[in-house]
Design a protein around this motif. Structure first.
Motif, PDB file in Angstrom:
ATOM      1  N   ASP A 100      39.664  25.489  15.307  1.00 12.94           N
ATOM      2  CA  ASP A 100      40.014  24.598  16.412  1.00 12.94           C
ATOM      3  C   ASP A 100      41.518  24.731  16.636  1.00 12.94           C
ATOM      4  N   ALA A 101      42.102  23.810  17.355  1.00 17.46           N
ATOM      5  CA  ALA A 101      43.525  23.896  17.682  1.00 17.46           C
ATOM      6  C   ALA A 101      44.427  23.677  16.470  1.00 17.46           C
ATOM      7  N   HIS A 102      43.866  23.203  15.357  1.00 15.80           N
ATOM      8  CA  HIS A 102      44.708  22.842  14.211  1.00 15.80           C
ATOM      9  C   HIS A 102      44.373  23.555  12.906  1.00 15.80           C
ATOM     10  N   THR A 103      43.175  24.118  12.780  1.00 14.41           N
ATOM     11  CA  THR A 103      42.787  24.732  11.509  1.00 14.41           C
ATOM     12  C   THR A 103      42.146  26.100  11.699  1.00 14.41           C
ATOM     13  N   CYS A 104      42.171  26.843  10.615  1.00 15.80           N
ATOM     14  CA  CYS A 104      41.503  28.144  10.591  1.00 15.80           C
ATOM     15  C   CYS A 104      40.980  28.392   9.181  1.00 15.80           C
ATOM     16  N   ASP A 105      40.057  29.325   9.074  1.00 14.23           N
ATOM     17  CA  ASP A 105      39.581  29.785   7.774  1.00 14.23           C
ATOM     18  C   ASP A 105      40.262  31.119   7.512  1.00 14.23           C
ATOM     19  N   VAL A 106      40.821  31.275   6.318  1.00 12.11           N
ATOM     20  CA  VAL A 106      41.563  32.489   5.974  1.00 12.11           C
ATOM     21  C   VAL A 106      40.892  33.140   4.770  1.00 12.11           C
ATOM     22  N   GLU A 107      40.619  34.432   4.899  1.00 12.95           N
ATOM     23  CA  GLU A 107      40.098  35.195   3.767  1.00 12.95           C
ATOM     24  C   GLU A 107      41.169  36.192   3.345  1.00 12.95           C
ATOM     25  N   ILE A 108      41.538  36.126   2.079  1.00 13.85           N
ATOM     26  CA  ILE A 108      42.539  37.028   1.507  1.00 13.85           C
ATOM     27  C   ILE A 108      41.809  37.957   0.546  1.00 13.85           C
ATOM     28  N   ALA A 109      41.951  39.256   0.750  1.00 15.04           N
ATOM     29  CA  ALA A 109      41.371  40.245  -0.167  1.00 15.04           C
ATOM     30  C   ALA A 109      42.524  40.991  -0.826  1.00 15.04           C
ATOM     31  N   CYS A 110      42.503  41.041  -2.144  1.00 18.75           N
ATOM     32  CA  CYS A 110      43.600  41.652  -2.876  1.00 18.75           C
ATOM     33  C   CYS A 110      43.039  42.420  -4.065  1.00 18.75           C
ATOM     34  N   GLU A 111      43.442  43.671  -4.210  1.00 17.40           N
ATOM     35  CA  GLU A 111      42.990  44.476  -5.332  1.00 17.40           C
ATOM     36  C   GLU A 111      43.876  44.200  -6.550  1.00 17.40           C
ATOM     37  N   PHE A 112      43.245  44.008  -7.709  1.00 15.38           N
ATOM     38  CA  PHE A 112      43.965  43.767  -8.955  1.00 15.38           C
ATOM     39  C   PHE A 112      43.497  44.720 -10.036  1.00 15.38           C
ATOM     40  N   GLU A 113      44.367  44.960 -11.010  1.00 17.83           N
ATOM     41  CA  GLU A 113      44.021  45.633 -12.251  1.00 17.83           C
ATOM     42  C   GLU A 113      44.444  44.726 -13.392  1.00 17.83           C
ATOM     43  N   GLU A 114      43.561  44.574 -14.375  1.00 22.06           N
ATOM     44  CA  GLU A 114      43.883  43.764 -15.542  1.00 22.06           C
ATOM     45  C   GLU A 114      43.519  44.525 -16.804  1.00 22.06           C
TER      46      GLU A 114
END
Length: 154
Positions: A100-114
């Motif tokens: 809507d005018a005030h919110t959004c859904d955010v998807e963050i994809a990040c590759e990691f090595e552990e």
């Protein structure tokens, strides 16, 4: 999954989002066996890097109402401080869906090595090289002096 947990904790603290609005999971994991001897820990127990786990972390922020560029900088700042050795890893990706005018859904994809480090422990659940081990953070002693070496100075 220390890195994904660390990034989630940081995002929760910075954004003020309640935990119920954050979803996260690991995807497309690859286990790379190494079996690298790390030498004894401070207590003299053997430690081994059993392998490296490479995975895609996916973090979804629901109904995010903050500033987009600030969120991107927060992610990049955390990576610079908490995961500085990212050579060969894919850069993070963001996908945004406007609600809507005030919110959004955010998807963050990040590759990691552990690194998967095990420490000798007779009661440990991991059987490796004929002994039992437990998961551990590496305990590496750094040399502060070198002696007994000969050679030329350049």
């Amino acid at each position: 999954m220390r890195k994904i947990r660390g990034l989630i904790d940081h995002l929760l603290a910075v954004t003020g989002l309640p935990r119920e609005q954050v979803e996260a999971f690991a995807d497309k994991g690859t286990l790379m066996p190494t079996g690298r001897d790390l030498g004894p820990d401070g207590d003299g127990r053997a430690q081994v890097e059993a392998g490296v786990w490479k995975y895609d972390a996916v973090i979804r922020l629901q109904r995010y109402a903050g500033d987009g560029p600030t969120l991107m900088a927060v992610v990049l700042g955390w990576l610079a401080d908490a995961d500085p050795d990212r050579d060969g890893l894919v850069d993070p990706e963001l996908d945004v869906a406007i609600n809507d005018a005030h919110t959004c859904d955010v998807e963050i994809a990040c590759e990691f090595e552990e690194r998967l480090v095990i420490r000798e422990d007779p009661q440990g659940p991991v059987a490796f090289d004929g002994r039992h081990w437990s998961m551990a953070l590496p305990d590496i002693s750094v040399a502060d002096a070198v002696s007994g070496m000969r050679g030329q100075r350049g």
